[in-house]
Design a protein around this motif. Structure first.
Motif, PDB file in Angstrom:
ATOM      1  N   GLY A  53      12.180 -16.616  -0.839  1.00 11.30           N
ATOM      2  CA  GLY A  53      12.451 -17.211  -2.137  1.00 11.30           C
ATOM      3  C   GLY A  53      12.999 -18.620  -1.997  1.00 11.30           C
ATOM      4  N   GLU A  54      13.193 -19.264  -3.137  1.00  9.47           N
ATOM      5  CA  GLU A  54      13.690 -20.632  -3.168  1.00  9.47           C
ATOM      6  C   GLU A  54      15.074 -20.660  -3.831  1.00  9.47           C
ATOM      7  OE1 GLU A  54      10.817 -22.664  -5.502  1.00  9.47           O
ATOM      8  OE2 GLU A  54       9.220 -22.502  -4.020  1.00  9.47           O
ATOM      9  N   PRO A  55      16.011 -21.478  -3.320  1.00  6.12           N
ATOM     10  CA  PRO A  55      17.325 -21.598  -3.968  1.00  6.12           C
ATOM     11  C   PRO A  55      17.236 -22.449  -5.233  1.00  6.12           C
ATOM     12  CG  PRO A  55      17.207 -23.046  -2.057  1.00  6.12           C
ATOM     13  CD  PRO A  55      15.916 -22.251  -2.075  1.00  6.12           C
ATOM     14  N   HIS A  56      17.816 -21.946  -6.328  1.00  9.67           N
ATOM     15  CA  HIS A  56      17.805 -22.676  -7.597  1.00  9.67           C
ATOM     16  C   HIS A  56      19.150 -22.509  -8.280  1.00  9.67           C
ATOM     17  CE1 HIS A  56      13.499 -23.667  -7.672  1.00  9.67           C
ATOM     18  NE2 HIS A  56      13.312 -22.482  -7.102  1.00  9.67           N
ATOM     19  N   VAL A  57      19.461 -23.421  -9.195  1.00  7.35           N
ATOM     20  CA  VAL A  57      20.720 -23.366  -9.918  1.00  7.35           C
ATOM     21  C   VAL A  57      20.495 -23.810 -11.360  1.00  7.35           C
ATOM     22  CG1 VAL A  57      21.419 -25.721  -9.343  1.00  7.35           C
ATOM     23  CG2 VAL A  57      23.180 -24.005  -9.831  1.00  7.35           C
ATOM     24  N   GLY A  58      21.328 -23.286 -12.285  1.00  7.39           N
ATOM     25  CA  GLY A  58      21.244 -23.699 -13.682  1.00  7.39           C
ATOM     26  C   GLY A  58      19.911 -23.359 -14.327  1.00  7.39           C
ATOM     27  N   GLU A  59      19.349 -24.316 -15.055  1.00 10.20           N
ATOM     28  CA  GLU A  59      18.092 -24.104 -15.775  1.00 10.20           C
ATOM     29  C   GLU A  59      16.924 -23.818 -14.834  1.00 10.20           C
ATOM     30  OE1 GLU A  59      17.763 -27.673 -18.021  1.00 10.20           O
ATOM     31  OE2 GLU A  59      19.070 -26.981 -19.645  1.00 10.20           O
ATOM     32  N   GLU A  60      17.047 -24.251 -13.566  1.00 12.23           N
ATOM     33  CA  GLU A  60      15.968 -24.018 -12.602  1.00 12.23           C
ATOM     34  C   GLU A  60      15.717 -22.523 -12.394  1.00 12.23           C
ATOM     35  OE1 GLU A  60      17.320 -25.824  -9.053  1.00 12.23           O
ATOM     36  OE2 GLU A  60      17.242 -27.877  -9.803  1.00 12.23           O
ATOM     37  N   VAL A  61      16.776 -21.719 -12.498  1.00  9.96           N
ATOM     38  CA  VAL A  61      16.657 -20.286 -12.222  1.00  9.96           C
ATOM     39  C   VAL A  61      15.693 -19.619 -13.210  1.00  9.96           C
ATOM     40  CG1 VAL A  61      17.901 -18.088 -12.111  1.00  9.96           C
ATOM     41  CG2 VAL A  61      18.952 -20.177 -11.203  1.00  9.96           C
ATOM     42  N   ILE A  62      15.789 -20.000 -14.472  1.00 12.49           N
ATOM     43  CA  ILE A  62      14.933 -19.398 -15.497  1.00 12.49           C
ATOM     44  C   ILE A  62      13.459 -19.662 -15.197  1.00 12.49           C
ATOM     45  CG2 ILE A  62      14.507 -19.219 -17.967  1.00 12.49           C
ATOM     46  CD1 ILE A  62      17.361 -18.445 -17.043  1.00 12.49           C
ATOM     47  N   GLU A  63      13.158 -20.897 -14.848  1.00 18.78           N
ATOM     48  CA  GLU A  63      11.772 -21.255 -14.521  1.00 18.78           C
ATOM     49  C   GLU A  63      11.312 -20.559 -13.250  1.00 18.78           C
ATOM     50  OE1 GLU A  63       8.260 -23.609 -15.406  1.00 18.78           O
ATOM     51  OE2 GLU A  63      10.052 -23.032 -16.544  1.00 18.78           O
ATOM     52  N   ALA A  64      12.186 -20.519 -12.236  1.00 20.98           N
ATOM     53  CA  ALA A  64      11.828 -19.880 -10.972  1.00 20.98           C
ATOM     54  C   ALA A  64      11.583 -18.387 -11.142  1.00 20.98           C
ATOM     55  CB  ALA A  64      12.924 -20.123  -9.942  1.00 20.98           C
ATOM     56  N   GLU A  65      12.361 -17.759 -12.010  1.00 22.24           N
ATOM     57  CA  GLU A  65      12.178 -16.328 -12.283  1.00 22.24           C
ATOM     58  C   GLU A  65      10.833 -16.076 -12.939  1.00 22.24           C
ATOM     59  OE1 GLU A  65      13.019 -12.185 -13.413  1.00 22.24           O
ATOM     60  OE2 GLU A  65      13.500 -13.541 -11.755  1.00 22.24           O
ATOM     61  N   ARG A  66      10.441 -16.964 -13.834  1.00 25.54           N
ATOM     62  CA  ARG A  66       9.186 -16.808 -14.553  1.00 25.54           C
ATOM     63  C   ARG A  66       7.985 -16.819 -13.594  1.00 25.54           C
ATOM     64  NH1 ARG A  66       9.819 -20.789 -17.894  1.00 25.54           N
ATOM     65  NH2 ARG A  66      10.868 -19.496 -19.456  1.00 25.54           N
ATOM     66  N   TYR A  67       8.078 -17.620 -12.537  1.00 30.17           N
ATOM     67  CA  TYR A  67       6.963 -17.757 -11.591  1.00 30.17           C
ATOM     68  C   TYR A  67       7.222 -17.038 -10.270  1.00 30.17           C
ATOM     69  CZ  TYR A  67       5.149 -21.204 -14.853  1.00 30.17           C
ATOM     70  OH  TYR A  67       4.668 -21.825 -15.985  1.00 30.17           O
ATOM     71  N   HIS A  68       8.186 -16.112 -10.267  1.00 28.30           N
ATOM     72  CA  HIS A  68       8.465 -15.261  -9.095  1.00 28.30           C
ATOM     73  C   HIS A  68       8.742 -16.081  -7.836  1.00 28.30           C
ATOM     74  CE1 HIS A  68       7.122 -11.976 -11.627  1.00 28.30           C
ATOM     75  NE2 HIS A  68       5.995 -12.616 -11.846  1.00 28.30           N
ATOM     76  N   ARG A  69       9.566 -17.104  -7.967  1.00 25.85           N
ATOM     77  CA  ARG A  69       9.901 -17.950  -6.823  1.00 25.85           C
ATOM     78  C   ARG A  69      11.230 -17.582  -6.186  1.00 25.85           C
ATOM     79  NH1 ARG A  69       8.399 -23.645  -9.856  1.00 25.85           N
ATOM     80  NH2 ARG A  69       6.123 -23.407  -9.852  1.00 25.85           N
ATOM     81  N   ILE A  70      11.922 -16.614  -6.760  1.00 22.35           N
ATOM     82  CA  ILE A  70      13.219 -16.199  -6.223  1.00 22.35           C
ATOM     83  C   ILE A  70      13.171 -14.716  -5.850  1.00 22.35           C
ATOM     84  CG2 ILE A  70      14.593 -17.952  -7.400  1.00 22.35           C
ATOM     85  CD1 ILE A  70      15.145 -16.008  -9.612  1.00 22.35           C
ATOM     86  N   ALA A  71      14.025 -14.335  -4.915  1.00 21.00           N
ATOM     87  CA  ALA A  71      14.060 -12.946  -4.455  1.00 21.00           C
ATOM     88  C   ALA A  71      14.670 -12.048  -5.528  1.00 21.00           C
ATOM     89  CB  ALA A  71      14.859 -12.849  -3.161  1.00 21.00           C
TER      90      ALA A  71
END
Length: 246
Positions: free
Chosen positions: A206-224
């Motif tokens: 996965g990729e590390p994200h913070v703040g608003e980035e997390v919502i977008e990353a979750e949508r595209y399955h970029r985080i564990a």
């Protein structure tokens, strides 16, 4: 080397359906699920009596060994049982007027629960209690945060009764704040902390994200997520798991 023996057991149709569902969800064989369930249950039976006896009047702070890793505290009892406490918090994230990062309450609860649960699961402990302290009113914000927390719990089949929620009902608040604590239980020999071996390879998932980035990353399955942690725990070649906190 121990030989394996085939044992026939009778299971209800409901249990068979549950095992089949877990098999599809986590990509495990049905026999592996049954074997792991038996191993965990037998461990609990073997240690339950000694655990109760040890925690009697003779227990003192000097009998406990306390260590920490990132956002987890480990309390080791004399009988080698480990109490793992994972915790996380957020402020200014949510649907309220003064929140800096806007997101709906359900998503906030889901993501915050995921962080605390992954912290505890990655150590090799199993969650036995979840405490959510919410600096918001129960209706509607707290209710929807709680829905999000329970949605993550269901992914690993946790009983909703282990969740305790406290809210702010005396003062009207204009900014969202919450804390989540997860209490886990395990055995010292099963702990996945400090178990890295010489020659191991470090792999980031996965990729590390913070703040608003997390919502977008979750949508595209970029985080564990929790399923990733469960799969890694089932793999003997993975010696240690650790979450990256940024």
């Amino acid at each position: 080397m121990r030989t394996k023996k085939v044992v026939n057991v009778r299971l209800s149709e409901e249990l068979v359906d549950d095992i089949a569902s877990l098999s599809r969800r986590y990509g495990l064989t049905k026999s592996e699920i049954v074997r792991q369930a038996l191993v965990m249950y037998l461990h609990l039976l073997k240690t339950a009596n000694s655990f109760v006896v040890t925690l009697g009047p003779r227990i003192t702070p000097s009998n406990l060994a306390i260590t920490r890793r990132d956002d987890c505290m480990f309390i080791k009892f004399p009988n080698r049982m480990i109490l793992t406490i994972g915790y996380t918090s957020s402020g200014g994230i949510g649907p309220k007027q003064m929140d800096k990062v806007k997101t709906d309450s359900f998503t906030l609860g889901k993501m915050m629960a995921r962080v605390a649960l992954m912290d505890v699961l990655s150590t090799g402990s199993w969650p036995i209690a979840i405490i959510a302290t919410l600096s918001v009113e129960m209706s509607p914000t707290g209710f929807n945060i709680t829905r999000g927390i329970k949605s993550e719990m269901r992914k690993i089949d946790l009983d909703p009764q282990i969740l305790c929620v406290n809210t702010e009902e005396n003062i009207s608040v204009e900014q969202t704040g919450l804390g989540i604590t997860v209490v886990g239980l395990g055995l010292e020999g099963d702990l996945r902390v400090g178990t890295t071996q010489i020659g191991d390879v470090i792999i980031a998932v996965g990729e590390p994200h913070v703040g608003e980035e997390v919502i977008e990353a979750e949508r595209y399955h970029r985080i564990a997520d929790l399923r990733d942690v469960i799969q890694f725990l089932q793999t003997k070649r993975v010696h240690e798991l650790s979450l990256i906190h940024i």
